[in-house]
Design a protein around this motif. Structure first.
Motif, PDB file in Angstrom:
ATOM      1  N   THR A 120       0.814  -1.343  -0.092  1.00 30.75           N
ATOM      2  CA  THR A 120       0.118  -0.230  -0.059  1.00 30.75           C
ATOM      3  C   THR A 120       0.703   1.263   0.001  1.00 30.75           C
ATOM      4  OG1 THR A 120      -1.855  -1.177   1.307  1.00 30.75           O
ATOM      5  CG2 THR A 120      -1.750   1.176   1.191  1.00 30.75           C
ATOM      6  N   LEU A 121       2.000   1.261   0.614  1.00 30.12           N
ATOM      7  CA  LEU A 121       2.798   2.393   0.686  1.00 30.12           C
ATOM      8  C   LEU A 121       3.497   2.614  -0.599  1.00 30.12           C
ATOM      9  CD1 LEU A 121       3.996   4.346   2.868  1.00 30.12           C
ATOM     10  CD2 LEU A 121       6.076   2.720   3.153  1.00 30.12           C
ATOM     11  N   PHE A 122       3.915   1.660  -1.119  1.00 28.89           N
ATOM     12  CA  PHE A 122       4.568   1.766  -2.665  1.00 28.89           C
ATOM     13  C   PHE A 122       3.298   2.229  -3.465  1.00 28.89           C
ATOM     14  CE2 PHE A 122       8.198  -1.668  -1.990  1.00 28.89           C
ATOM     15  CZ  PHE A 122       8.684  -0.563  -1.329  1.00 28.89           C
ATOM     16  N   ALA A 123       2.343   1.692  -3.485  1.00 29.49           N
ATOM     17  CA  ALA A 123       1.177   2.176  -4.418  1.00 29.49           C
ATOM     18  C   ALA A 123       0.609   3.679  -3.939  1.00 29.49           C
ATOM     19  CB  ALA A 123      -0.369   1.204  -4.116  1.00 29.49           C
ATOM     20  N   GLY A 155       1.739  16.569  -5.282  1.00 28.60           N
ATOM     21  CA  GLY A 155       1.223  15.200  -4.652  1.00 28.60           C
ATOM     22  C   GLY A 155       1.368  15.372  -3.306  1.00 28.60           C
ATOM     23  N   LEU A 156       2.235  16.083  -2.575  1.00 27.47           N
ATOM     24  CA  LEU A 156       2.349  15.866  -0.802  1.00 27.47           C
ATOM     25  C   LEU A 156       1.313  16.860  -0.342  1.00 27.47           C
ATOM     26  CD1 LEU A 156       6.049  16.584  -0.648  1.00 27.47           C
ATOM     27  CD2 LEU A 156       4.795  14.439   0.052  1.00 27.47           C
ATOM     28  N   VAL A 157       0.685  17.959  -1.255  1.00 26.68           N
ATOM     29  CA  VAL A 157      -0.367  18.703  -0.737  1.00 26.68           C
ATOM     30  C   VAL A 157      -1.925  17.962  -0.852  1.00 26.68           C
ATOM     31  CG1 VAL A 157      -1.917  20.478  -1.478  1.00 26.68           C
ATOM     32  CG2 VAL A 157       0.530  20.885  -1.480  1.00 26.68           C
ATOM     33  N   LEU A 158      -1.935  17.368  -1.936  1.00 26.88           N
ATOM     34  CA  LEU A 158      -3.131  16.380  -2.286  1.00 26.88           C
ATOM     35  C   LEU A 158      -3.133  15.219  -0.987  1.00 26.88           C
ATOM     36  CD1 LEU A 158      -2.970  15.872  -5.972  1.00 26.88           C
ATOM     37  CD2 LEU A 158      -4.692  17.265  -4.605  1.00 26.88           C
ATOM     38  N   LEU A 159      -2.028  14.721  -0.796  1.00 28.28           N
ATOM     39  CA  LEU A 159      -1.753  13.501   0.214  1.00 28.28           C
ATOM     40  C   LEU A 159      -2.279  14.260   1.557  1.00 28.28           C
ATOM     41  CD1 LEU A 159      -0.925  10.769   1.274  1.00 28.28           C
ATOM     42  CD2 LEU A 159       1.375  11.676   1.286  1.00 28.28           C
ATOM     43  N   ALA A 160      -2.103  15.265   1.966  1.00 32.28           N
ATOM     44  CA  ALA A 160      -2.181  15.879   3.100  1.00 32.28           C
ATOM     45  C   ALA A 160      -3.678  16.173   3.050  1.00 32.28           C
ATOM     46  CB  ALA A 160      -1.405  17.453   3.307  1.00 32.28           C
ATOM     47  N   ALA A 368       4.375   8.886   6.487  1.00 28.64           N
ATOM     48  CA  ALA A 368       5.153   7.655   6.125  1.00 28.64           C
ATOM     49  C   ALA A 368       5.093   7.686   4.549  1.00 28.64           C
ATOM     50  CB  ALA A 368       4.730   6.279   6.684  1.00 28.64           C
ATOM     51  N   THR A 369       3.833   7.967   4.086  1.00 30.23           N
ATOM     52  CA  THR A 369       3.804   7.878   2.637  1.00 30.23           C
ATOM     53  C   THR A 369       4.647   9.147   1.980  1.00 30.23           C
ATOM     54  OG1 THR A 369       1.612   6.832   2.745  1.00 30.23           O
ATOM     55  CG2 THR A 369       2.254   8.146   0.590  1.00 30.23           C
ATOM     56  N   ALA A 370       4.415  10.322   2.695  1.00 33.47           N
ATOM     57  CA  ALA A 370       4.881  11.553   2.314  1.00 33.47           C
ATOM     58  C   ALA A 370       6.621  11.329   2.463  1.00 33.47           C
ATOM     59  CB  ALA A 370       4.507  12.811   3.125  1.00 33.47           C
TER      60      ALA A 370
END
Length: 508
Positions: A120-123, A155-160, A368-370
């Motif tokens: 999941t982390l890689f995905a 991508g980091l903003v969307l992840l947040a 962790a994903t970030a």
């Protein structure tokens, strides 16, 4: 009503193990339709078919629909295992709890928790990148879409944002998923309809579905492995089993419904695309290497025109976003289960007093994903691509283990009825064996130094990342064992109460 206040009443199913209560999640938050939506969203159908169908077509040509059908078989057989295990042990820890109960704490932590978490982390890193790239493209910021740093920051903003939304609770997350999923399905079926009705499009042929027409074992196995990735992710819906209206039944039904909806969607899109674009290696042909990682970008403009093609791009963007959101929802609940069973620090079991969500686990996985995204991107963009390719190996590993866990868990009940023999024994066993075969074949292929974009000492980087991710789990589990020895002494019996059958001496 919360899980704390639910009564477990005796009845015909009293022999089954009750779900552990007291985690603090909001029960009844999700019904069957919501669970199906979460399962479909977690597979990111628009994104998955966009980045995979071209690769499948390059491998097997017009037999792409046959590959989709065959790749669905091990997924369906594994889905039966998930359904039966959830009926017996509805717990948001899913594969962690089931593998612990069947094979013990080591297998439960390593194969049931660590491996799916790494997959999941890689995905998630891929989903953040894809959603950012497509969003910038849709907004007309093509220059930024081609800039690696800008894509990563976006991508980091969307992840947040997804992390904040997942933290707010399932009711909000599920409502958003309805809209995001609806856009994806409308875009895919709209494009498929336009392709079918286009003058000059080839009439679909039954030969496209022939499972015996593949040119050798190699292309057959490679295509099936690619299709395995297309279907992966539906199991995320089972992690919300303690929050559904009927914890031991609804998730199992949703698993089967979502997998068949995926099959129908993918087959319709694939047949329409093959009929319209063909499998040629030039132009819009699905065999063109330039279209391999995004056939929708090549087909949408000539089929739909500029404006509607932008809608398809938006669909791929929200597809990645919705999958990212569902991954955060599922992973947070997985950490919650580990904590509630004494296999992680108590802080991971902390529930937000208002939203009734596992705040610490959700935020931790988002962070962790970030970190993973930034590290892989700084190391080399090629590492990020190889990490994504290694997901297939990890999928086959924990899906196969869970299928075998089902057979082992119910080994004393297989003679109770023909249904039990079929759905608890034969079908999960076949699914597990097929997953092992996929695992072995993928590992064999990935060893080659030219598999993927990187290699080290003559070994493919995809293999090193996939096997390395599993191997890294061994020292992690050793550390966990030192920190939480009680779980490793008592975990197999404490994750759920033993059934009457298992209480018989020499049969536990």
């Amino acid at each position: 009503m919360t899980l704390d206040s639910q009564d477990i009443s005796p009845g015909p199913r009293a022999a089954a193990s009750p779900a552990p209560a007291g985690k603090g999640l909001r029960s009844g938050s999700v019904g069957l339709l919501g669970a199906v939506a979460l399962g479909l969203s977690s597979t990111a159908p628009a994104y998955s078919i966009a980045v995979t169908l071209g690769l499948v077509t390059m491998t097997v040509g017009q037999l792409a629909p046959a590959a989709l059908l065959i790749g669905f078989v091990p997924i369906l057989l594994t889905a039966f295992a998930f359904r039966e295990l959830n009926r017996d042990m509805p717990d948001c820890g899913t594969t962690f709890v089931w593998n612990t109960r069947a094979f013990g704490p080591w297998a439960g932590w390593l194969v049931g928790s660590w491996v799916p978490t790494m997959a999941t982390l890689f995905a998630m890193t891929a989903l953040a990148q894809v959603s950012a790239t497509y969003l910038l493209t849709v907004l007309g910021l093509d220059e930024l879409a081609g800039n690696g740093a800008a894509v990563t920051v976006t991508g980091l903003v969307l992840l947040a944002g997804a992390t904040v939304l997942a933290r707010r609770g399932l009711r909000i997350a599920t409502g958003v998923q309805y809209a995001l999923l609806g856009l994806q399905l409308v875009a895919l079926f709209g494009l498929g309809y336009a392709a079918f009705t286009r003058p000059g499009a080839a009439t679909p042929s039954l030969s496209w579905f022939n499972p015996f027409a593949f040119d050798g074992v190699g292309p057959f196995a490679e295509a099936v492995l690619l299709c395995l990735f297309i279907y992966w992710g539906w199991d995320a819906l089972v992690t919300v089993n303690e929050e559904t209206s009927d914890a031991d039944r609804v998730p199992g039904r949703a698993v089967l419904i979502s997998t068949f909806v995926l099959l129908g969607t993918y087959l319709f899109t694939a047949v329409a695309a093959v009929g319209y674009a063909g499998t040629g290696t030039t132009g819009i042909g699905l065999g063109n290497p330039d279209n391999a990682t995004d056939f929708l970008a090549a087909l949408a403009p000539p089929l739909l025109g500029g404006s509607l093609a932008t809608v398809v791009q938006l669909a791929v963007c929200v597809s990645a976003l919705s999958a990212m959101l569902t991954c955060l929802v599922g992973s947070g609940r997985g950490f919650l289960s580990l904590s509630s069973h004494g296999a992680l620090p108590k802080s991971f079991g902390r529930i937000h007093p208002r939203y009734r969500t596992p705040t610490v686990g959700t935020v931790f996985f988002g962070a962790a994903t970030a970190v993973t995204l930034v590290v892989l991107k700084l190391a080399s963009p090629r590492f990020l691509g190889d990490a994504i390719l290694s997901i297939g190996l990890l999928i086959a590993c924990y899906y196969g283990a869970t299928a075998f866990a089902c057979v082992w868990r119910f080994r004393h009940r297989l003679r109770d009825s023909k249904r039990d023999l079929l759905f608890k024994g034969v079908l999960p066993l076949l699914g597990g064996l097929m997953m092992v075969a996929a695992l072995a074949r993928s590992a064999y292929d990935m060893v080659a130094p030219d598999y993927g974009s990187t290699s080290f000492l003559g070994i493919g980087g995809v293999f090193l990342l996939g096997v390395g991710a599993v191997a890294l789990g061994l020292p992690v589990v050793l550390l966990i064992r030192a920190k939480f020895p009680r779980f490793f002494r008592e975990g197999k019996t404490s994750v759920v109460a033993p059934t009457a059958t298992e209480s018989i001496p020499n049969e536990s």
